[in-house]
Design an enzyme around this catalytic site. Structure first.
Site, PDB file in Angstrom:
ATOM      1  N   HIS A 176     -23.954 -21.092  -9.991  1.00  0.00           N
ATOM      2  CA  HIS A 176     -24.228 -21.963 -11.136  1.00  0.00           C
ATOM      3  C   HIS A 176     -25.677 -22.433 -11.034  1.00  0.00           C
ATOM      4  O   HIS A 176     -26.023 -23.213 -10.142  1.00  0.00           O
ATOM      5  CB  HIS A 176     -23.281 -23.160 -11.147  1.00  0.00           C
ATOM      6  CG  HIS A 176     -21.859 -22.785 -11.390  1.00  0.00           C
ATOM      7  ND1 HIS A 176     -20.785 -23.465 -10.847  1.00  0.00           N
ATOM      8  CD2 HIS A 176     -21.317 -21.782 -12.137  1.00  0.00           C
ATOM      9  CE1 HIS A 176     -19.659 -22.902 -11.249  1.00  0.00           C
ATOM     10  NE2 HIS A 176     -19.954 -21.877 -12.020  1.00  0.00           N
ATOM     11  N   GLU A 203     -27.084 -26.160 -10.443  1.00  0.00           N
ATOM     12  CA  GLU A 203     -26.661 -26.894  -9.244  1.00  0.00           C
ATOM     13  C   GLU A 203     -27.646 -26.645  -8.107  1.00  0.00           C
ATOM     14  O   GLU A 203     -27.320 -26.078  -7.069  1.00  0.00           O
ATOM     15  CB  GLU A 203     -25.228 -26.496  -8.883  1.00  0.00           C
ATOM     16  CG  GLU A 203     -24.251 -26.856 -10.008  1.00  0.00           C
ATOM     17  CD  GLU A 203     -22.842 -26.298  -9.831  1.00  0.00           C
ATOM     18  OE1 GLU A 203     -22.545 -25.729  -8.754  1.00  0.00           O
ATOM     19  OE2 GLU A 203     -22.033 -26.423 -10.782  1.00  0.00           O
ATOM     20  N   HIS A 256     -22.211 -25.391  -3.905  1.00  0.00           N
ATOM     21  CA  HIS A 256     -22.275 -25.841  -5.303  1.00  0.00           C
ATOM     22  C   HIS A 256     -22.845 -27.255  -5.383  1.00  0.00           C
ATOM     23  O   HIS A 256     -23.052 -27.920  -4.372  1.00  0.00           O
ATOM     24  CB  HIS A 256     -20.870 -25.843  -5.921  1.00  0.00           C
ATOM     25  CG  HIS A 256     -20.353 -24.489  -6.286  1.00  0.00           C
ATOM     26  ND1 HIS A 256     -20.172 -24.067  -7.581  1.00  0.00           N
ATOM     27  CD2 HIS A 256     -19.983 -23.436  -5.508  1.00  0.00           C
ATOM     28  CE1 HIS A 256     -19.709 -22.837  -7.606  1.00  0.00           C
ATOM     29  NE2 HIS A 256     -19.584 -22.432  -6.343  1.00  0.00           N
ATOM     30  N   GLU A 277     -19.129 -28.761  -2.209  1.00  0.00           N
ATOM     31  CA  GLU A 277     -19.626 -29.480  -3.381  1.00  0.00           C
ATOM     32  C   GLU A 277     -20.565 -30.601  -2.932  1.00  0.00           C
ATOM     33  O   GLU A 277     -20.176 -31.466  -2.141  1.00  0.00           O
ATOM     34  CB  GLU A 277     -18.462 -30.081  -4.178  1.00  0.00           C
ATOM     35  CG  GLU A 277     -17.523 -29.050  -4.793  1.00  0.00           C
ATOM     36  CD  GLU A 277     -18.047 -28.453  -6.097  1.00  0.00           C
ATOM     37  OE1 GLU A 277     -19.184 -28.810  -6.500  1.00  0.00           O
ATOM     38  OE2 GLU A 277     -17.324 -27.649  -6.708  1.00  0.00           O
TER      39      GLU A 277
END
Length: 553
Positions: free
Chosen positions: A294, A297, A390, A464
């Site tokens: 992504h 990010e 991420h 994350e």
């Protein structure tokens, strides 16, 4: 085979300039920023509620001062070239009428930039519109743009009028980033958190709903060139500079081979690094890591940078890791999305992290080739762990998503939780084990984490990293670049703990994970009982999951 003894193909080290879709205009200037760590942690700001928002003048009464030609919705990617659109550039910014004109000059047509339109609605007030991901009509979250013709005294107000997500960390104290070229040159100061009266709220009542982010700020200098960004930018060219320095370093290049995993749709190289100690790889297990599927990010790239810095260092633990494992690392899975400033998608106009199960090499080359490589490695040796880096826009701290199947034995299900639990002990002021989730939801079957687990990688995780910072260990402050890079080092430490031949740490964490689950189920810790018949959803409260659940539907 890519995992065998390192090879260094000379052709890769030409490091060609980024290739852009031919619809994209690109300015010629090279944009680079210095790295800097603030002397003190930068605190969250008190967020404003929607009822406190200052009235913004009507956009219809304002003046368009910047409008970068959008790529037509409904179109699709056809071809790319270095430098993007051929021919002379247009002039999206309105010219200044006189030296006394205080209108800001905006620009975003550079690598990773995103800003489509600006309306000036007051002397020092602007309403901004972000560009959706190319070849889509959605995913407006990442922003990164330049402003010139600044004045030091006035209080400016910016409002981004088309943010996509109903919830955001901007509603919990997150502040935008500012970079001043004058401060970088004269004082060595880089990206810093700025903004007062930060507010995130729903805009008009139209459907689908859009959300507005506003903040006020004073610029540090008259006549400065400044940049705003959602998170510390890390571009494809930044990665290439890092790999070029790595290739030129005789010490580090001895145990790191840089290869092309494949080429992206635009023809940009997707790099694959193989890192291991000298000598035979016989009997070595494999660890696979990836980042930036992504593109918005960017914190994931800084954590990956710290991971590589440590793994390629002369530290005794790094030498031990290289002796024990073969590391297969893809530091940027979606270079095209990073180049054009997308938030989530590749040039296929879709999220590549939902395409692992169905990906075709012609549509999602990086995802297809990564999965294929892991499948071939698994045919020959164990892949101990996969970790996909991420960023997260709605939850503070750092946490992981893992894979837990209700049919597995109690021991297997507890072991899924051991690595994140160990990481929380190594990073108590950053990593929240309480925020980790282990459900395998049907709509996540196409993710890298679930796909690798289905292939047979027993420990497969998404890491994350919050766009904001930490609320742990007495902190209530933003992550610095140094904080993000430290996560990579801490991940390496945890890998050694996880594989420690002495069983004490593992046994302690298994017992602790069991006690935590017992409490969640309302049982007395130590009461025993099997977990094999309890579903993952019963073990976890229903809190927000992956950052995509709102935008991807």
């Amino acid at each position: 085979q890519p995992w065998k003894s390192p090879v260094k193909p000379a052709a890769l080290f030409s490091f060609l300039a980024p290739r852009w879709p031919v619809e994209c205009e690109v300015i010629q200037e090279t944009i680079e920023h210095i790295e800097w760590v603030p002397p003190e942690p930068e605190p969250f700001c008190p967020p404003m509620g929607p009822e406190q928002v200052l009235d913004t003048l009507s956009e219809e009464q304002g003046t368009v001062v910047y409008h970068s030609s959008p790529v037509l919705q409904g179109s699709c990617f056809t071809c790319a070239r270095v430098g993007g659109a051929p021919g002379p550039l247009s002039s999206p910014a309105a010219p200044l009428e006189s030296p006394q004109d205080t209108t800001l000059l905006f620009e975003s047509r550079f690598e990773s930039g995103n800003l489509q339109k600006v309306i000036k609605v007051g002397p020092y007030e602007y309403v901004l519109t972000l560009r959706p991901d190319l070849y889509t009509a959605k995913h407006t979250q990442w922003f990164y743009f330049r402003v010139q013709n600044t004045r030091r005294e006035p209080l400016y107000r910016f409002t981004i009028a088309n943010m996509a997500k109903p919830k955001s960390l901007y509603g919990q104290g997150l502040r935008p980033l500012l970079y001043s070229e004058q401060d970088a040159r004269s004082r060595g100061i880089g990206w810093r958190r700025v903004g007062t009266d930060v507010c995130y709220h729903r805009g008009s009542a139209r459907e689908p709903p859009v959300f507005r982010l506003s903040w006020t700020v004073r610029f540090p200098h008259d006549g400065d060139t400044c940049f705003f960004a959602a998170c510390y930018p890390y571009t494809y060219s930044d990665l290439q500079r890092y790999l070029r320095a790595l290739a030129a370093d005789p010490a580090r290049s001895r145990y790191c081979a840089v290869q092309a995993l494949c080429r992206s749709l635009a023809g940009n190289t997707v790099y694959l690094l193989t890192i291991t100690g000298p000598g035979s790889t016989a009997g070595k297990r494999v660890v696979v890591a990836s980042a930036r599927v992504h593109p918005g990010e960017s914190g994931g790239s800084w954590a990956m940078r710290g991971f590589l810095d440590f793994l390629l260092s002369a530290h005794a633990d790094a030498r031990l890791l290289r002796r024990l494992f073969v590391f297969k690392v893809v530091p940027m899975l979606n270079p095209d999305g990073v180049v054009v400033g997308n938030s989530r998608c590749s040039l296929a106009g879709r999220d590549p992290n939902r395409a692992y199960g169905t990906a075709l090499p012609g549509s999602f080359p990086a995802v297809w080739h990564l999965r294929d490589m892991v499948q071939r490695v698994l045919a020959e040796r164990e892949v101990l762990l996969y970790c996909d880096f991420h960023g997260h826009s709605r939850k503070n701290n750092v946490f992981m998503y893992g894979c837990d199947a209700s049919g597995d034995s109690t021991g297997t299900r507890l072991r899924q939780r051991v690595f994140p639990l160990m990481l929380s002990k190594n990073a108590p002021d950053k990593f929240s084990f309480a925020s980790c989730k282990f459900q395998v939801q049907k709509r996540k079957e196409g993710t890298g984490r679930v796909s690798m687990w289905r292939l047979g990688v027993s420990h497969s995780y998404t890491l994350e990293v919050a766009f904001s910072g930490s609320t742990l260990g007495g902190r209530s402050s933003h992550f610095s670049v140094e904080d993000l890079k430290s996560l990579g080092h801490l991940l390496c430490d945890t890998l050694l703990d996880f594989c420690d031949p002495a069983p004490a740490k593992l046994q302690q964490c298994l017992a602790e994970a069991d006690a935590l689950l017992q409490r969640q189920m309302g049982r007395e810790p130590g009461s025993g009982g099997s977990w094999s018949d309890v579903s993952p959803s019963e073990l976890e409260s229903s809190t927000s999951g992956s950052d995509s659940s709102v935008s991807d539907g």
